[in-house]
Scaffold this motif. Structure first.
Motif, PDB file in Angstrom:
ATOM      1  N   GLU A 193      -3.606   0.364  -5.697  1.00  0.00           N
ATOM      2  CA  GLU A 193      -2.687   0.697  -6.784  1.00  0.00           C
ATOM      3  C   GLU A 193      -3.041   1.990  -7.506  1.00  0.00           C
ATOM      4  OE1 GLU A 193      -2.828  -2.970  -8.992  1.00  0.00           O
ATOM      5  OE2 GLU A 193      -0.966  -3.537  -8.016  1.00  0.00           O
ATOM      6  N   ALA A 194      -4.086   2.645  -7.085  1.00  0.00           N
ATOM      7  CA  ALA A 194      -4.442   3.867  -7.810  1.00  0.00           C
ATOM      8  C   ALA A 194      -5.048   4.874  -6.854  1.00  0.00           C
ATOM      9  CB  ALA A 194      -5.435   3.549  -8.918  1.00  0.00           C
ATOM     10  N   PRO A 195      -4.819   6.146  -7.070  1.00  0.00           N
ATOM     11  CA  PRO A 195      -5.347   7.172  -6.154  1.00  0.00           C
ATOM     12  C   PRO A 195      -6.699   7.729  -6.569  1.00  0.00           C
ATOM     13  CG  PRO A 195      -3.795   8.165  -7.632  1.00  0.00           C
ATOM     14  CD  PRO A 195      -3.919   6.740  -8.077  1.00  0.00           C
ATOM     15  N   HIS A 196      -7.543   6.935  -7.193  1.00  0.00           N
ATOM     16  CA  HIS A 196      -8.791   7.515  -7.701  1.00  0.00           C
ATOM     17  C   HIS A 196      -9.749   7.952  -6.610  1.00  0.00           C
ATOM     18  CE1 HIS A 196      -7.325   6.354 -11.490  1.00  0.00           C
ATOM     19  NE2 HIS A 196      -7.577   5.073 -11.377  1.00  0.00           N
ATOM     20  N   TYR A 238       0.831  -1.195   0.000  1.00  0.00           N
ATOM     21  CA  TYR A 238       0.000   0.000   0.000  1.00  0.00           C
ATOM     22  C   TYR A 238       0.869   1.250   0.000  1.00  0.00           C
ATOM     23  CZ  TYR A 238      -3.839   3.025   1.567  1.00  0.00           C
ATOM     24  OH  TYR A 238      -4.777   4.003   1.685  1.00  0.00           O
ATOM     25  N   HIS A 249       5.108  -4.363 -10.676  1.00  0.00           N
ATOM     26  CA  HIS A 249       3.893  -3.565 -10.834  1.00  0.00           C
ATOM     27  C   HIS A 249       4.223  -2.135 -10.473  1.00  0.00           C
ATOM     28  CE1 HIS A 249       1.093  -6.841 -11.350  1.00  0.00           C
ATOM     29  NE2 HIS A 249       1.746  -7.486 -10.427  1.00  0.00           N
ATOM     30  N   ASN A 295      -0.733   8.663 -13.700  1.00  0.00           N
ATOM     31  CA  ASN A 295      -2.068   8.854 -14.245  1.00  0.00           C
ATOM     32  C   ASN A 295      -3.057   7.859 -13.656  1.00  0.00           C
ATOM     33  OD1 ASN A 295      -1.196   6.532 -15.436  1.00  0.00           O
ATOM     34  ND2 ASN A 295      -1.259   7.285 -17.522  1.00  0.00           N
ATOM     35  N   GLY A 296      -2.644   7.106 -12.680  1.00  0.00           N
ATOM     36  CA  GLY A 296      -3.570   6.204 -12.019  1.00  0.00           C
ATOM     37  C   GLY A 296      -3.642   4.824 -12.630  1.00  0.00           C
ATOM     38  N   ARG A 297      -2.826   4.557 -13.622  1.00  0.00           N
ATOM     39  CA  ARG A 297      -2.856   3.235 -14.215  1.00  0.00           C
ATOM     40  C   ARG A 297      -1.725   2.388 -13.657  1.00  0.00           C
ATOM     41  NH1 ARG A 297      -4.058   3.601 -20.507  1.00  0.00           N
ATOM     42  NH2 ARG A 297      -5.597   5.258 -20.521  1.00  0.00           N
ATOM     43  N   VAL A 298      -1.865   1.101 -13.859  1.00  0.00           N
ATOM     44  CA  VAL A 298      -0.865   0.177 -13.324  1.00  0.00           C
ATOM     45  C   VAL A 298      -0.098  -0.439 -14.480  1.00  0.00           C
ATOM     46  CG1 VAL A 298      -0.558  -1.934 -12.032  1.00  0.00           C
ATOM     47  CG2 VAL A 298      -2.357  -0.370 -11.413  1.00  0.00           C
ATOM     48  N   ARG A 299       1.188  -0.407 -14.389  1.00  0.00           N
ATOM     49  CA  ARG A 299       1.994  -0.981 -15.470  1.00  0.00           C
ATOM     50  C   ARG A 299       2.667  -2.238 -14.945  1.00  0.00           C
ATOM     51  NH1 ARG A 299       6.329   2.336 -18.791  1.00  0.00           N
ATOM     52  NH2 ARG A 299       6.851   0.730 -20.297  1.00  0.00           N
ATOM     53  N   ASP A 328      -1.908  -0.367 -17.694  1.00  0.00           N
ATOM     54  CA  ASP A 328      -1.427   0.614 -18.644  1.00  0.00           C
ATOM     55  C   ASP A 328      -0.971  -0.077 -19.910  1.00  0.00           C
ATOM     56  OD1 ASP A 328       1.076   3.239 -18.450  1.00  0.00           O
ATOM     57  OD2 ASP A 328      -0.907   3.179 -19.347  1.00  0.00           O
ATOM     58  N   ILE A 368      -6.717   0.490 -13.806  1.00  0.00           N
ATOM     59  CA  ILE A 368      -6.675  -0.292 -15.039  1.00  0.00           C
ATOM     60  C   ILE A 368      -5.225  -0.438 -15.480  1.00  0.00           C
ATOM     61  CG2 ILE A 368      -8.968   0.159 -15.944  1.00  0.00           C
ATOM     62  CD1 ILE A 368      -7.803   2.438 -17.526  1.00  0.00           C
ATOM     63  N   LYS A 427       2.799   1.771 -10.045  1.00  0.00           N
ATOM     64  CA  LYS A 427       1.639   2.658  -9.994  1.00  0.00           C
ATOM     65  C   LYS A 427       2.053   3.954 -10.662  1.00  0.00           C
ATOM     66  CE  LYS A 427       0.785   1.009  -5.347  1.00  0.00           C
ATOM     67  NZ  LYS A 427       0.590   1.388  -3.974  1.00  0.00           N
ATOM     68  N   ARG A 428       1.424   4.257 -11.762  1.00  0.00           N
ATOM     69  CA  ARG A 428       1.852   5.443 -12.476  1.00  0.00           C
ATOM     70  C   ARG A 428       1.066   6.664 -12.015  1.00  0.00           C
ATOM     71  NH1 ARG A 428       3.009   4.826 -18.482  1.00  0.00           N
ATOM     72  NH2 ARG A 428       4.623   6.250 -17.810  1.00  0.00           N
TER      73      ARG A 428
END
Lengths: 369, 364
Positions: free
Chosen positions: B68-71, A205, A243, A248-252, B279, B277, A245-246
């Protein structure tokens, strides 16, 4: 891709953002995490040594290995750390709980030198994480002339930290470090099977990049000698998946193969086709629309009832106009030709197997009128 | 009726709200909802539409984060900004040492000329040639939903511009750090006093907002005491229900045990989850339209319904979050392969972007 991680750690975070944090997860099945840690450490050292990075140095918090080991490691890579100003170690390995100093004070044991020429700072109480935090920051400030430069932090093993302190305090100190203005990036190693899922979830996290080492599955083609080479395999090879966390909120997600050779690590791009990760996102269908390989081959071989099959041969098909005698001879011929091309069949499985196909039973017979 | 045109079709009978709203002077930031409830806006126009007009006063909204995302921060930002624009009292709690820093990232309402250009754009996109005598009806529709002046129910927020200083009247904003105390009792006291203050506001209802970010964050000392967190949420829910406020709480299900996560989900009046989502995923790009603009997915699992036994059944539960021109948050239905087009539920339960199968099925 490991290069990509190193570059991301080198560049650090933007102004006002939390510093990028990498967690390296390994487990007993693939315990190459320490090699990866050393690799990243040496890569970042090379960046700093050649002044490609905006950080002024690295602070290494050594829990599971002695500072002497790191000094020798970096020396073998060609960086002379004993005289360098960009590498500082916080030694939590030698005397983490202060027992040695107590024994020294009471005169029970003789003082032994650390054997390392790197100026280290001893931490005698790893249970007090606030003190640890301030020591780390202090070491970081020593790296730059005015005490304001940015620095990177490497923590040898967070698993060791979790031995002495609770998950919430470790998480708290890591997030404090991430949000500190002078820390440009940090990375740490953790042995995920030593802890509860809650602890690893908490670390995941907090971090912005997660690298996991798993066993590389091997084709069992080697026969009897497979067992030994499997073990060797696990000790040397692994699958390295990351993994990220980019912003822009996407996961690469990126996967690479790992190979350890003479204590150096080589990363190679993944050789086999990577499983499509989004396959799990494709909506589930009640019936199978895909054909298996065998089914596809069989379908290609089925002879269709057309006069021209596209392969140059004419197939005679009974069209009801010829007499029986003639058709017999012809059908023998067609049988031969069919055998040549190989029998391909489409087998249809009925949904309800208990029903007899095309039963002549009249369902109305059951009515008792 | 113009208002009926905005509401989703729920049957042949529709309540005549005209009489009710004309007798009570309209309070900025609040509007009447179905079954005698009052609603306030979440700050995202699309989300308000999906939830049936907005968030009901007295409800507890829970947002399930994706680690995994800050939405979830996007949702919170819009929620908080909307409250400040309408001068509604706000209390914000987060596990950071200095939560006030987050207030600097709140977005500003979009300037009205940008608003109107968006309406014109959609009209042009559709390529409709409206005969001149019908244009007056279209004009009425747009003026209904985009009223001039500051008394708009729901603003479109420009995420690239920070909220202007005059919206911050500091008496009405309270920031709490969840890390400062070892347990939640002190924070609960603060929430209770905040709500009683909001209720007493000269007899006028203004609607209060409570925003709690990342309740189960591992930095907080109470984070391994699950029953304590659960009882805090339960008592918060009961206090909020008796007040004119809405509480939005975000938590990450991966940080707590499954049973506890399910208990928290059951406590919520409105339950929403956000998901990251992958990338540069070619499969996903083929499967979904507009993949390039998407930042994440939003699923609505439960919608609060007060004073009624009739549940809200949504046509779709999963929406894509897109940043239109990188400025405003837009929620759209996902156009996916029509094989299993009934609900997005199989999507949510089987999807796991990170490869870890922690996301269980959220179906109720």
């Amino acid at each position: 891709m490991a290069e990509w991680i190193c570059r991301t750690l080198r560049d650090g975070g933007l102004e006002g953002e939390h510093a990028p944090a990498l967690t390296i997860n390994d487990s007993i099945t693939c315990s190459l995490g320490s090699f990866v840690f050393d690799h990243i450490l040496s890569q970042l050292s090379s960046f700093i040594d050649s002044e490609k990075s905006q950080s002024s140095g690295i602070v290494l918090v050594a829990f599971s290995r002695s500072p002497l080991y790191y000094e020798q490691l970096l020396k073998s890579k060609g960086y002379n750390v004993s005289s360098s100003t960009w590498f500082k170690v916080l030694d939590c390995y030698t005397d983490p709980l202060g027992w040695k100093s107590k024994l020294l004070n009471s005169g029970r044991i003789a003082n032994d030198s650390l054997g390392s020429s790197v100026t280290v700072k001893l931490c005698k109480n790893v249970k007090d994480l606030d003190e640890l935090l301030s020591l780390v920051l202090h070491r970081g400030k020593e790296l730059s002339v005015d005490g304001k430069g940015r620095f990177m932090i490497a923590i040898d093993s967070v698993s060791e930290m979790l031995r002495h302190a609770s998950v919430s305090s470790v998480a708290s100190i890591l997030s404090e470090l991430r949000s500190h203005g002078q820390v440009s990036s940090l990375f740490w190693l953790v042995h995920s099977d030593l802890h509860e899922t809650r602890a690893t979830a908490a670390l995941e996290y907090i971090s912005s990049m997660k690298a996991t080492l798993v066993v590389q599955p091997v084709d069992g083609l080697r026969g009897n000698s497979a067992s030994l080479s499997l073990m060797e395999n696990n000790l040397k090879r692994g699958k390295f998946s990351v993994h990220v966390k980019r912003r822009n909120g996407r996961v690469r997600t990126m996967v690479e193969e790992l190979y350890v050779e003479n204590s150096t690590v080589n990363f190679t791009p993944f050789s086999t086709e990577d499983e499509v990760i989004s396959q799990s996102l494709v909506p589930k269908v009640q019936f199978n629309l895909q054909l298996s390989e065998k089914e596809r081959n069989d379908r290609a071989k089925v002879v269709l009832p057309f006069e021209h099959q596209g392969n140059g041969k004419n197939i005679q098909i009974y069209d009801g106009r010829k007499s029986l005698n003639e058709s017999k001879g012809d059908s023998e011929q067609t049988c031969f030709e069919k055998e040549d091309s190989g029998r391909g069949e489409i087998i249809y499985f009925r949904d309800s197997d208990d029903e007899m196909p095309d039963s002549d039973e009249d369902p109305d017979d059951d009515l008792d009128i | 009726m113009v208002m009926a045109a905005n509401k989703p079709r729920s049957g042949s009978f529709s309540r005549n709200f005209g009489a009710a709203s004309s007798s009570v002077p309209s309070i900025p930031g609040l509007k009447h909802g179905p079954n005698g409830t009052m609603l306030l806006s979440s700050g995202i126009p699309d989300l308000d539409k999906i939830l049936g007009g907005g968030l009901a006063l007295g409800s507890l909204v829970m947002v399930m984060e994706d680690p995994e995302a800050p939405h979830h921060m996007l949702l919170l930002r819009n929620f908080m900004s909307q409250g400040l624009v309408h001068h509604q009292p706000l209390i914000y709690a987060s596990p950071a040492t200095d939560p006030r820093g987050f207030l600097g990232t709140l977005p500003n309402p979009m300037v009205s000329k940008d608003d109107k250009s968006r309406v014109h754009e959609t009209e042009q996109e559709k390529g409709l040639r409206i005969a001149w005598q019908y244009k007056k009806y279209i004009g009425e529709h747009s003026s209904e939903s985009h009223r001039d002046g500051k008394s708009e129910y729901c603003n479109d927020f420009d995420l690239r511009k920070p909220l202007e200083r005059h919206f911050f009247s500091w008496k009405q904003i309270d920031c709490v750090s969840l890390k400062e105390s070892a347990d939640l009792a002190a924070f609960h006291e603060r929430c209770s006093s905040f709500l009683s203050q909001a209720n007493q506001n000269n007899g006028n209802i203004t609607g209060g907002r409570i925003a709690i970010q990342s309740l189960c964050s591992p930095q907080c000392e109470y984070s391994n005491r699950e029953w304590e967190m659960l009882s805090f949420i339960r008592s918060l829910k009961s206090v909020v229900r008796l007040s004119n406020a809405v509480a939005v709480v975000t938590f990450s299900p991966s940080l707590v045990s499954t049973t506890f996560s399910i208990r928290l989900q059951h406590l919520a009046d409105t339950l929403v989850s956000v998901k990251a989502i992958p990338d540069e995923d070619k499969e996903l790009a083929k499967l979904l339209t507009g993949y390039k603009d998407m930042v994440g997915l939003l699923s609505v699992h439960k919608v609060a319904r007060f004073n009624t036994q009739v549940p809200t059944i949504l046509e779709t539960t999963t929406f894509s979050m897109k940043l239109q021109k990188r400025r405003s948050l837009v929620l759209e239905c996902i156009n996916q392969a029509p094989v299993d087009g009934a609900t997005g539920s199989s999507y949510a339960s089987s999807g796991s972007c990170s490869g870890s199968s922690k996301t269980g099925s959220f179906d109720f």
